[in-house]
Design a protein around this motif. Structure first.
Motif, mmCIF file in Angstrom:
data_model
loop_
_atom_site.group_PDB
_atom_site.id
_atom_site.type_symbol
_atom_site.label_atom_id
_atom_site.label_comp_id
_atom_site.label_asym_id
_atom_site.label_seq_id
_atom_site.Cartn_x
_atom_site.Cartn_y
_atom_site.Cartn_z
ATOM 1 N N ASP A 202 -11.914 1.383 -2.331
ATOM 2 C CA ASP A 202 -11.116 1.944 -3.428
ATOM 3 C C ASP A 202 -9.958 2.803 -2.940
ATOM 4 O O ASP A 202 -9.457 3.670 -3.671
ATOM 5 C CB ASP A 202 -11.999 2.789 -4.370
ATOM 6 C CG ASP A 202 -13.112 1.964 -4.990
ATOM 7 O OD1 ASP A 202 -12.916 0.728 -5.141
ATOM 8 O OD2 ASP A 202 -14.173 2.541 -5.303
ATOM 9 N N ILE A 203 -9.530 2.612 -1.729
ATOM 10 C CA ILE A 203 -8.405 3.394 -1.204
ATOM 11 C C ILE A 203 -7.394 2.414 -0.637
ATOM 12 O O ILE A 203 -7.737 1.517 0.139
ATOM 13 C CB ILE A 203 -8.852 4.386 -0.114
ATOM 14 C CG1 ILE A 203 -9.865 5.386 -0.688
ATOM 15 C CG2 ILE A 203 -7.655 5.122 0.475
ATOM 16 C CD1 ILE A 203 -10.423 6.324 0.347
ATOM 17 N N ALA A 204 -6.157 2.552 -1.040
ATOM 18 C CA ALA A 204 -5.106 1.646 -0.580
ATOM 19 C C ALA A 204 -4.894 1.796 0.929
ATOM 20 O O ALA A 204 -5.139 2.855 1.517
ATOM 21 C CB ALA A 204 -3.809 1.931 -1.332
ATOM 22 N N ALA A 205 -4.462 0.732 1.524
ATOM 23 C CA ALA A 205 -4.221 0.736 2.966
ATOM 24 C C ALA A 205 -3.078 1.671 3.321
ATOM 25 O O ALA A 205 -2.053 1.739 2.615
ATOM 26 C CB ALA A 205 -3.915 -0.681 3.445
ATOM 27 N N LEU A 206 -3.252 2.390 4.406
ATOM 28 C CA LEU A 206 -2.228 3.309 4.883
ATOM 29 C C LEU A 206 -1.316 2.589 5.872
ATOM 30 O O LEU A 206 -1.771 1.734 6.644
ATOM 31 C CB LEU A 206 -2.875 4.519 5.566
ATOM 32 C CG LEU A 206 -3.786 5.379 4.693
ATOM 33 C CD1 LEU A 206 -4.420 6.475 5.519
ATOM 34 C CD2 LEU A 206 -2.993 5.988 3.544
ATOM 35 N N PRO A 207 -0.047 2.906 5.899
ATOM 36 C CA PRO A 207 0.860 2.284 6.883
ATOM 37 C C PRO A 207 0.447 2.665 8.307
ATOM 38 O O PRO A 207 0.068 3.805 8.586
ATOM 39 C CB PRO A 207 2.231 2.851 6.516
ATOM 40 C CG PRO A 207 2.088 3.353 5.120
ATOM 41 C CD PRO A 207 0.665 3.793 4.963
ATOM 42 N N LEU A 208 0.521 1.714 9.192
ATOM 43 C CA LEU A 208 0.169 1.978 10.589
ATOM 44 C C LEU A 208 1.127 2.953 11.244
ATOM 45 O O LEU A 208 0.748 3.689 12.164
ATOM 46 C CB LEU A 208 0.140 0.662 11.374
ATOM 47 C CG LEU A 208 -0.971 -0.326 10.990
ATOM 48 C CD1 LEU A 208 -0.866 -1.590 11.825
ATOM 49 C CD2 LEU A 208 -2.352 0.306 11.167
#
Length: 940
Positions: free
Chosen positions: A596-602
């Motif tokens: 339930d957490i959007a992916a964070l930019p690398l």
């Protein structure tokens, strides 16, 4: 340790620039005064001779009788009847090349009554050796009435090579040579049996009768003539000395330090029984004291608790021939023995190199000591008399019970505080603070060697360009860390040692630092911190499984207590890898989901990594990663992995399919192409919080997966502080097949090394037997043909060299296999902890079980250690019932026959964890609850 102190009666300190050794002191009536009083003669190795006449307490200037420079180092002093045709005492001085006898003469004043001064009058001197002192360097000497002479004493001088030269006052008597004298030792003349006791380098005592030495015709220098002068070798009658001259030999077995004679065994030695006087020998060694009888047998032996420095014997009284002896130790104590039993002990402020007992003034039995620095003292046993008398009060007063009770409570409080287990540490301590550079420190290997004056190993890693080529100047992967050391306590600290504990893939410049002085508080202000620069360089041999460096600072506090301060530093990611274009296809893949957490930019997750690479001008991050850096990023390590897992799996399958050939092909399982390091890629899903870590190297995946998990936890916890569920999940299958293949390769390499060692032992034994056979052939009076033994010896030697090279090669492989096995084991543990939602405590226990901190050897390795750990878990916290817990037995760590049992225990452990078993043992509940609870069966 004794509580008594040796009391000083008279002391003086000689010149601090002079050295003294055993034999430098002699006590006697040197000036032949009447009535006879003892004087002290001291000789230094710088050639200074001093004679003292202490007749009152405390040193006075007039106590110094004579002070003169002899001109040569003084090795030993003796007092005796050395003056020809006289009954006066003389002083014999032994130098390295001469023996000089002096007489102390009194120069009176004008009226002939008052002594004006004393002077040394040389009576005679002897040049040691045969040819004006050539081939003779003196070591020590001894005097006595050799041969039963009356009214005179003779002197025997021993040289460094074992020559014995005897002087009969002003004449030279004869010279003898000892056999097998490698190193000279103490020597003693035993008047009771008219013999010399000589120590040898073999730790034995040898007895030579004086009359036997006199009657021997093998005198050096006397038996040669002009015709046979060239035949003289400097030795005489070697066989004759061994067979006829030695009266007896006693094997002591320890290094002999000193010899004295007397009566020490506690028998009746009064004057009525004077015929048995002086019939025992006391021998001091490094660890024991021996009493030797006249025939060479050992009467008694006493083991010493501390290292002795010297010994001296003295007669108990004028009416008895019994002797006591004083032993001095290196712990600054003396021990007095009577009848070979310890009767008294006392402390003294120095470590004596020589002791004696003398009479000075009106006092008898004073102990004279001197140490190697020239501190001369005359001491006595006992205590100082009180200066004031104790006055008892006759006034009666009432007892104050309240005051007594208050004092009692106060003392009890002090006792409780002193017995408290939790000691209160002082507030002042050594503080370590660290400042790490955010950039790489770019230098070539030549610049690093010149700037830091350091020796670098050959396995350091170098930076690579965007096309994976090494730069021409070979720039090192290096980071700068500044360590600030300060002390907030009073005074200052000295000799503070700072040592960083490094992972196997890191090299430090410098590897240790010692700070001579760190100032503390001055007028309430803390001193300026001391800055130390550490440079950490990356190696290309081993995988970077550990990214922590621990700084240990050890020192001694101002209260003489040892202390250690510890600081942990986490290495930056850019020290072990560089950014690269990610690979789209890979053999091994691991996926993490953030629920339930959007992916964070690398680029946000690895911002410090990209900043350090970009600002260090290593490569251009934009050119390497392109516009997809937020969703795809590659990490290229400076190191490579040893195991090609696919080859190992194929080899195991071929062994299982082929029933005839069961030998494991270790050589075919290596990663042959190790020129390009491993590449690990992270791909981020566009629509869900899913991160895929993929690579062709399974061991390298753990490093990036572990780093990604930590960074995700930190970032998500900061932005979503109210989350109650687990942040990361993993639904992939555990890579157990690859794990078991890596274990099998590592285990087979260990077996191969043991086989090679066994074969090397056989070839070495064969080589020694051939050597013996050849030696017998070469020594044979009638030599025969070798019949190819020399060829067999060469082949055996070549086989030994080949086996040694193979063992060295496989030991290098074994180290790489171990790192890869541990990396895969850590990956399995990481995926297990995430997949089954284990707590931090359970995670630590699982890591310590699969990845123990050990150094592999021939007798102990990773397989048996991990198997023992798993057996302990299966019978304690993972036990199904009480019966399994009760069957806990001791496990011997021996190399197993195969890895089947280990694989079975790994499967059992992971299976029970998957069914809900907890690794942490719960707290013990009440008996009623235990009875009402079923056995601990795990449900899925």
């Amino acid at each position: 340790m004794s509580v008594f102190q040796l009391q000083e009666w008279w002391t003086t300190e000689l010149a601090s620039s002079e050295d003294f050794d055993h034999g430098c002191m002699a006590i006697g009536n040197l000036d032949n005064s009447k009535p006879a009083t003892d004087k002290i003669a001291i000789g230094s190795q710088q050639g200074m001779l001093r004679i003292y006449n202490p007749n009152r307490p405390n040193y006075r200037l007039e106590d110094l009788m004579v002070e003169e420079n002899i001109g040569s180092p003084i090795l030993q002093l003796l007092i005796g009847l050395f003056i020809p045709s006289s009954d006066l005492l003389g002083l014999a001085i032994l130098t390295n090349k001469k023996l000089i006898v002096y007489e102390i003469q009194v120069v009176s004043g004008k009226d002939g009554r008052v002594v004006s001064y004393y002077k040394l009058e040389k009576v005679y001197e002897h040049v040691l050796g045969l040819e004006n002192g050539k081939h003779f360097t003196a070591y020590n000497m001894i005097s006595g009435s050799f041969g039963g002479a009356r009214g005179r004493e003779m002197i025997l001088v021993q040289s460094l090579d074992g020559k014995l030269q005897i002087f009969e006052q002003s004449a030279t008597a004869f010279t003898r040579q000892l056999v097998d004298c490698i190193l000279p030792g103490p020597i003693w003349y035993w008047s009771r049996i008219d013999a010399f006791i000589v120590t040898t380098s073999a730790n034995t005592l040898e007895c030579y009768k004086y009359q036997v030495l006199v009657s021997s015709s093998n005198d050096i220098g006397n038996s040669e003539s002009k015709d046979d002068k060239n035949k003289t070798t400097g030795m005489f009658g070697v066989a004759a000395v061994r067979s006829t001259l030695v009266e007896w030999t006693a094997n002591i077995g320890e290094t002999i330090r000193q010899i004295v004679d007397g009566h020490f065994s506690g028998q009746d030695h009064s004057k009525s029984n004077a015929g048995s006087a002086n019939n025992e020998l006391l021998v001091l060694t490094d660890n024991s004291i021996y009493i030797i009888k006249e025939s060479g047998g050992i009467i008694q032996q006493r083991r010493l608790e501390t290292d002795p420095s010297c010994i001296c014997a003295y007669r108990v009284s004028n009416n008895s021939y019994s002797h006591n002896f004083i032993l001095s130790n290196y712990n600054k104590t003396i021990e007095i023995y009577k009848d070979f039993q310890l009767v008294w002990a006392a402390k003294l402020p120095i470590i004596p190199i020589q002791m004696s007992v003398g009479n000075f003034g009106t006092l008898h039995g004073l102990i004279v000591t001197i140490d190697e620095t020239g501190f001369l003292s005359i001491n006595y046993l006992g205590t100082h008399p009180p200066v004031t008398a104790v006055v008892s009060s006759t006034l009666s007063r009432d007892v104050d019970y309240d005051k007594i009770d208050e004092e009692h409570r106060h003392l009890l409080q002090i006792i409780r505080e002193s017995q408290n287990d939790h000691k209160i540490e002082p507030n002042y301590k050594l503080t370590l603070k660290l400042q790490s550079s955010r950039l790489l420190d770019i230098e070539s290997i030549t610049q690093t060697i010149n700037n830091h004056n350091a020796t670098l190993p050959d396995n350091l890693a170098y930076l690579r360009s965007s096309n994976d080529m090494l730069n021409d100047n070979k720039q090192l992967v290096k980071v700068l860390v500044r360590l600030y050391v300060s002390y907030n306590g009073p005074g200052s600290l000295t000799n503070v040692s700072i040592v960083p504990q490094l992972p196997s893939h890191v090299h430090a410049i410098p590897d240790s630092v010692i700070l001579q002085n760190i100032r503390g508080n001055v007028n309430g202000k803390t001193g300026t911190p001391i800055m130390i620069k550490f440079y950490f360089l990356c190696s290309k041999l081993n995988l970077p499984l550990n990214d922590e460096i621990i700084f240990y600072s050890s020192y001694t506090s101002t209260t003489n207590e040892p202390r250690v301060t510890i600081l942990t530093y986490k290495l930056p990611l850019y020290l072990i890898c560089q950014p690269r274009q990610p690979s789209k296809n890979a053999v091994y893949k691991v996926t993490f989901d953030t629920v339930d957490i959007a992916a964070l930019p690398l680029t946000d997750l690895f911002d410090d990594f990209l900043f350090g690479i970009q600002e260090s001008n290593v490569v251009s991050v934009r050119d390497v990663l392109g516009s997809v850096a937020t969703q795809a990023m590659g990490f290229q390590f400076y190191t490579t992995h040893y195991i090609d897992i696919s080859k190992v799996i194929n080899s195991i399958q071929s062994i299982n399919n082929n029933s005839t050939d069961k030998k494991f092909p270790i050589a075919s399982c290596n990663n042959n192409d190790r020129s390009i390091p491993s590449l690990v890629s992270i791909l981020v899903s566009k629509n869900a919080g899913r991160y895929r870590i993929q690579s062709d190297s399974l061991p390298a995946i753990y490093i990036i997966a572990n780093e990604l998990e930590h960074r995700l936890n930190d970032k998500i916890n900061l932005s979503n502080a109210n989350l109650s569920h687990e942040l990361i999940s993993c639904n992939d299958n555990l890579p157990l097949e690859e794990f078991y293949s890596a274990i099998e390769l590592h285990f087979q390499c260990r077996l191969m090394i043991n086989e090679l060692l066994s074969e090397l032992n056989d070839r070495s034994h064969q080589f020694r037997m051939i050597q013996k056979r050849l030696l017998v052939r070469y020594k044979d009076r009638n030599p025969v043909a070798l019949h190819g033994i020399d060829v067999l010896m060469k082949e055996s030697y070549d086989s030994i060299i080949s086996l040694s090279d193979s063992i060295e090669e496989y030991q290098g492989r074994l180290q790489g296999y171990l790192f890869d096995v541990i990396a895969i084991a850590k990956l399995v543990v990481l995926m297990t902890c995430i997949k089954y939602n284990l707590s931090n405590q359970e995670r630590d226990m699982l890591y310590s079980t699969f990845c123990p901190d050990l150094i592999e050897g021939i007798d102990q390795g990773w397989e048996e250690t991990v198997d023992a750990n798993l057996m302990y878990l299966l019978k304690t916290s993972l036990a199904k019932n009480i019966k399994e817990s009760a069957s806990l037995n001791n496990t011997s760590l021996e190399i197993p026959a195969d890895t089947a049992t280990l694989k079975k225990h790994i499967n059992m452990t992971l299976d029970r964890i998957s069914k809900g078993a907890k690794l942490v043992i719960p707290s013990v509940s009440s008996p009623s609850n235990n009875n009402s609870t079923k056995s601990n069966e795990y449900k899925k």
